[in-house]
Design an enzyme around this catalytic site. Sequence first.
Site, PDB file in Angstrom:
ATOM      1  N   SER A   7       0.858  -1.189   0.000  1.00 39.80           N
ATOM      2  CA  SER A   7       0.000   0.000   0.000  1.00 39.80           C
ATOM      3  C   SER A   7       0.890   1.233   0.000  1.00 39.80           C
ATOM      4  CB  SER A   7      -0.872   0.001   1.263  1.00 39.80           C
ATOM      5  OG  SER A   7      -1.239   1.323   1.575  1.00 39.80           O
ATOM      6  N   HIS A  31      -1.615  -1.688  -4.005  1.00 32.80           N
ATOM      7  CA  HIS A  31      -2.852  -1.411  -3.259  1.00 32.80           C
ATOM      8  C   HIS A  31      -3.012   0.097  -3.112  1.00 32.80           C
ATOM      9  CE1 HIS A  31      -5.946  -2.480  -0.207  1.00 32.80           C
ATOM     10  NE2 HIS A  31      -5.502  -1.414   0.451  1.00 32.80           N
ATOM     11  N   ASP A  33      -5.164   3.104  -1.641  1.00 28.64           N
ATOM     12  CA  ASP A  33      -6.167   3.451  -0.635  1.00 28.64           C
ATOM     13  C   ASP A  33      -6.811   4.786  -0.973  1.00 28.64           C
ATOM     14  OD1 ASP A  33      -5.995   1.313   1.380  1.00 28.64           O
ATOM     15  OD2 ASP A  33      -3.905   1.964   1.546  1.00 28.64           O
ATOM     16  N   MET A  35      -9.473   7.434   0.116  1.00 23.31           N
ATOM     17  CA  MET A  35     -10.275   7.831   1.282  1.00 23.31           C
ATOM     18  C   MET A  35     -10.879   9.198   1.006  1.00 23.31           C
ATOM     19  SD  MET A  35      -7.677   6.825   4.359  1.00 23.31           S
ATOM     20  CE  MET A  35      -6.714   5.306   4.321  1.00 23.31           C
ATOM     21  N   HIS A  64      -8.688   0.173  -3.167  1.00 25.11           N
ATOM     22  CA  HIS A  64      -9.473  -0.004  -1.946  1.00 25.11           C
ATOM     23  C   HIS A  64     -10.240   1.286  -1.694  1.00 25.11           C
ATOM     24  CE1 HIS A  64      -9.333  -0.745   2.722  1.00 25.11           C
ATOM     25  NE2 HIS A  64     -10.559  -0.755   2.233  1.00 25.11           N
ATOM     26  N   MET A  66     -12.370   3.531   0.274  1.00 20.76           N
ATOM     27  CA  MET A  66     -12.947   3.849   1.580  1.00 20.76           C
ATOM     28  C   MET A  66     -13.711   5.146   1.399  1.00 20.76           C
ATOM     29  SD  MET A  66      -9.660   2.702   3.803  1.00 20.76           S
ATOM     30  CE  MET A  66      -8.620   2.738   2.364  1.00 20.76           C
ATOM     31  N   MET A 135     -10.805  -6.287   7.204  1.00 17.65           N
ATOM     32  CA  MET A 135      -9.910  -5.247   7.743  1.00 17.65           C
ATOM     33  C   MET A 135      -9.342  -5.705   9.084  1.00 17.65           C
ATOM     34  SD  MET A 135      -9.703  -2.831   5.527  1.00 17.65           S
ATOM     35  CE  MET A 135      -8.678  -1.736   6.520  1.00 17.65           C
ATOM     36  N   ASP A 174      -5.880  -6.478   5.614  1.00 18.81           N
ATOM     37  CA  ASP A 174      -5.312  -5.145   5.406  1.00 18.81           C
ATOM     38  C   ASP A 174      -5.228  -4.412   6.741  1.00 18.81           C
ATOM     39  OD1 ASP A 174      -4.609  -2.619   4.535  1.00 18.81           O
ATOM     40  OD2 ASP A 174      -6.458  -2.248   3.412  1.00 18.81           O
TER      41      ASP A 174
END
Length: 220
Positions: A7, A31, A33, A35, A64, A66, A135, A174
């Site tokens: 990540s 990966h 992330d 957000m 991913h 979020m 998670m 993760d």
Amino acid sequence: MIRICPSILNANLDDLPGEIAKIASASDLLHLDVMDGIFVPNFTFDFPRAREIIESSDIDVDVHLMIANADTESLAYTDTKAVSITVHLEACVDPEQTLKNIRKKGKRAALAIKPSTPVSAIQELVDHIDMVLIMTVEPGFGGQSFMSEMMPKVQSARHYLEQKGLSDTWLQVDGGINESTISIARKAGADTFVAGSAVFKSENPAGMIETLRRLASAVK
Ligand code: DX5
Ligand code: ZN
């Protein structure tokens, strides 16, 4: 088959091409992330910036998300080069349709659950899922401690997938994955591991990925 997905959350974002180059040969997936500051308190990338990273990466990207309103907000990602798109169950109104929309575009459809969400919540959706993400920290920040109390959820997801004969469905963890925790998660049944700070805080990120892979592979 073990997959290690670094990540870049805690990488040097001012030199992303340089950071990605350090890990490219050793990584299975990158990966990413995303957000939004709503679903989680932290903000990382808006869609245009995320797309830029996805399109320029030499490594296949595992996004991913979020983000809130995942049913609609994930759609734009299905038109990128990303190979896997993860939405959070907690952020979907119609998770089945959303997973179908992702698959329809030829992407792997993945569903994530936060620590407080029971694993039973995903059972009826497994036929539409290419990867389950359990998670092992509260989503939002890198560098948190691994929650070993999530291992019963990993075990029960593994058990359920086996029972249903879904051996092609990946099981990802993760959060807090490092040299001392990866074997615990592997033992519980995970096969796909996200590692952020363990990789990018290491002096030799590619070497750390290989170490993690070796440790996970050694679990019987
Ligand atoms: C946390 C993110 C993780 C994070 C992992 O919300 O989803 O992917 O980057 O970082 P580490 O490995 O440092 O826990
Ligand atoms: Zn993540």
